[in-house]
Write a protein that holds these residues in place. Structure first.
Motif, mmCIF file in Angstrom:
data_model
loop_
_atom_site.group_PDB
_atom_site.id
_atom_site.type_symbol
_atom_site.label_atom_id
_atom_site.label_comp_id
_atom_site.label_asym_id
_atom_site.label_seq_id
_atom_site.Cartn_x
_atom_site.Cartn_y
_atom_site.Cartn_z
ATOM 1 N N SER A 17 0.863 -1.181 0.000
ATOM 2 C CA SER A 17 0.000 0.000 0.000
ATOM 3 C C SER A 17 0.900 1.231 0.000
ATOM 4 C CB SER A 17 -0.870 -0.012 1.259
ATOM 5 O OG SER A 17 -1.424 1.263 1.472
ATOM 6 N N ILE A 18 0.439 2.286 -0.599
ATOM 7 C CA ILE A 18 1.225 3.521 -0.650
ATOM 8 C C ILE A 18 1.515 4.048 0.755
ATOM 9 C CG2 ILE A 18 -0.705 5.136 -0.882
ATOM 10 C CD1 ILE A 18 1.044 6.523 -3.113
ATOM 11 N N SER A 19 0.638 3.748 1.699
ATOM 12 C CA SER A 19 0.815 4.231 3.076
ATOM 13 C C SER A 19 1.962 3.525 3.809
ATOM 14 C CB SER A 19 -0.481 4.060 3.857
ATOM 15 O OG SER A 19 -0.794 2.690 3.986
ATOM 16 N N GLU A 20 2.508 2.453 3.252
ATOM 17 C CA GLU A 20 3.603 1.717 3.879
ATOM 18 C C GLU A 20 4.961 2.388 3.699
ATOM 19 O OE1 GLU A 20 3.667 -2.566 3.144
ATOM 20 O OE2 GLU A 20 1.589 -2.400 2.454
ATOM 21 N N PHE A 21 5.033 3.431 2.889
ATOM 22 C CA PHE A 21 6.318 4.055 2.570
ATOM 23 C C PHE A 21 6.415 5.443 3.188
ATOM 24 C CE2 PHE A 21 5.680 0.757 -0.471
ATOM 25 C CZ PHE A 21 6.942 0.191 -0.591
ATOM 26 N N PRO A 22 7.479 5.667 3.976
ATOM 27 C CA PRO A 22 7.636 6.965 4.625
ATOM 28 C C PRO A 22 7.993 8.093 3.662
ATOM 29 C CG PRO A 22 9.477 5.523 5.187
ATOM 30 C CD PRO A 22 8.486 4.707 4.405
ATOM 31 N N VAL A 23 8.535 7.746 2.495
ATOM 32 C CA VAL A 23 8.849 8.757 1.484
ATOM 33 C C VAL A 23 8.161 8.363 0.186
ATOM 34 C CG1 VAL A 23 10.676 9.713 0.008
ATOM 35 C CG2 VAL A 23 11.082 9.427 2.453
ATOM 36 N N LEU A 53 3.869 9.466 -11.389
ATOM 37 C CA LEU A 53 4.146 8.340 -10.508
ATOM 38 C C LEU A 53 4.617 8.832 -9.149
ATOM 39 C CD1 LEU A 53 6.266 6.264 -13.061
ATOM 40 C CD2 LEU A 53 3.779 6.218 -12.746
ATOM 41 N N GLN A 54 4.513 7.958 -8.167
ATOM 42 C CA GLN A 54 5.109 8.170 -6.856
ATOM 43 C C GLN A 54 5.969 6.940 -6.593
ATOM 44 O OE1 GLN A 54 4.748 10.786 -4.712
ATOM 45 N NE2 GLN A 54 3.290 11.876 -5.980
ATOM 46 N N VAL A 55 7.242 7.169 -6.284
ATOM 47 C CA VAL A 55 8.120 6.064 -5.924
ATOM 48 C C VAL A 55 8.205 6.024 -4.406
ATOM 49 C CG1 VAL A 55 10.428 5.054 -6.093
ATOM 50 C CG2 VAL A 55 9.434 6.227 -8.070
ATOM 51 N N GLY A 56 7.731 4.934 -3.832
ATOM 52 C CA GLY A 56 7.804 4.745 -2.396
ATOM 53 C C GLY A 56 9.192 4.260 -2.020
ATOM 54 N N ILE A 57 9.749 4.883 -0.966
ATOM 55 C CA ILE A 57 11.095 4.537 -0.515
ATOM 56 C C ILE A 57 11.049 4.211 0.975
ATOM 57 C CG2 ILE A 57 13.485 5.328 -0.268
ATOM 58 C CD1 ILE A 57 12.861 7.482 -2.397
ATOM 59 N N SER A 58 11.634 3.078 1.339
ATOM 60 C CA SER A 58 11.864 2.747 2.744
ATOM 61 C C SER A 58 13.190 2.005 2.828
ATOM 62 C CB SER A 58 10.723 1.914 3.330
ATOM 63 O OG SER A 58 10.672 0.649 2.737
ATOM 64 N N VAL A 59 13.694 1.867 4.037
ATOM 65 C CA VAL A 59 14.955 1.156 4.230
ATOM 66 C C VAL A 59 14.654 -0.157 4.924
ATOM 67 C CG1 VAL A 59 17.173 1.175 5.451
ATOM 68 C CG2 VAL A 59 16.393 3.219 4.234
ATOM 69 N N GLU A 60 14.996 -1.226 4.242
ATOM 70 C CA GLU A 60 14.812 -2.574 4.773
ATOM 71 C C GLU A 60 15.909 -2.912 5.782
ATOM 72 O OE1 GLU A 60 15.260 -6.878 2.686
ATOM 73 O OE2 GLU A 60 13.988 -5.425 1.627
ATOM 74 N N LYS A 61 17.150 -2.488 5.456
ATOM 75 C CA LYS A 61 18.276 -2.754 6.365
ATOM 76 C C LYS A 61 19.331 -1.670 6.192
ATOM 77 C CE LYS A 61 21.766 -6.069 7.706
ATOM 78 N NZ LYS A 61 22.623 -7.135 7.233
ATOM 79 N N LEU A 62 19.769 -1.146 7.321
ATOM 80 C CA LEU A 62 20.843 -0.155 7.339
ATOM 81 C C LEU A 62 22.051 -0.806 7.989
ATOM 82 C CD1 LEU A 62 21.872 2.721 6.904
ATOM 83 C CD2 LEU A 62 20.778 3.355 9.069
#
Length: 149
Positions: free
Chosen positions: A9-15, A83-92
Motif C-alpha cells: 500500500s502507498i501508506s507503507e512508505f515513509p517517502v 508516478l510516486q516512488v515509495g522509498i523505505s529502508v529494509e536494512k541499514l
C-alpha cells in the motif's frame, strides 16, 4: 510491510518521491519499457538522498554503488503518467543500505495502485579506490529515518 505475494500500500512508505513518465519511456509495444522502472527507482533514491541530506552526494568521498537490484512488475505504465516512488529502508548496515521500493500510479483521482516493487542494495565505496567504506554520516542519518524496524 507487504509480503512477496501481497502488493504494498502507498501508506507503507515513509517517502513518496514524484517521478513522471517521459515521452521516450514507452517502447514499441506502447508501454513503459521494463528497464525504465529501474531508472525511476534510481532517480527517486538519489534525488531523495540529495534533498534529505542537503548535499550533492556525487561530491562525497564515499559513493553508493548498486550491488543488487530486483523488480517485480505488477501492472504496466505508459506516457503520460505521474508516478510516486515509495522509498523505505529494509536494512541499514555499516557499509550498505537495502532499500525497499515501489512505484505507484494514480488509477483514479486520489487512488494509487502499485505498478512495481523493487529492491536496491547500495554498497558504499571510496570514490577513488572503490574499496568498501562506512556509509557517510549524512547518508546514514537520512537513511536511518526510513528504517522499518
Amino acid at each position: 510491510m507487504s509480503t512477496a505475494q501481497t502488493p504494498p500500500s502507498i501508506s507503507e512508505f515513509p517517502v513518496l518521491w514524484p517521478v513522471p513518465t517521459r515521452w521516450d519511456d514507452n517502447d514499441h509495444y506502447g508501454h513503459v519499457n521494463n528497464v525504465t522502472y529501474y531508472s525511476y527507482f534510481d532517480t527517486a533514491v538519489n534525488a531523495w538522498l540529495m534533498s534529505s541530506t542537503g548535499t550533492d552526494i556525487r561530491n562525497l568521498p564515499a559513493i553508493g554503488v548498486v550491488a543488487e537490484t530486483s523488480c517485480r512488475y505488477l501492472s504496466e505504465l505508459s506516457f503520460p503518467e505521474q508516478l510516486q516512488v515509495g522509498i523505505s529502508v529494509e536494512k541499514l548496515g555499516t557499509k550498505s543500505i537495502i532499500y525497499a521500493l515501489a512505484i505507484f500510479h494514480e488509477v483514479e483521482s486520489g487512488h494509487w495502485e502499485p505498478a512495481a516493487t523493487g529492491r536496491f542494495v547500495h554498497v558504499y565505496v571510496d570514490a577513488d579506490t572503490r574499496k568498501p567504506v562506512e556509509i557517510p554520516a549524512a547518508i546514514r542519518s537520512a537513511a536511518g529515518t526510513l528504517t522499518e524496524n
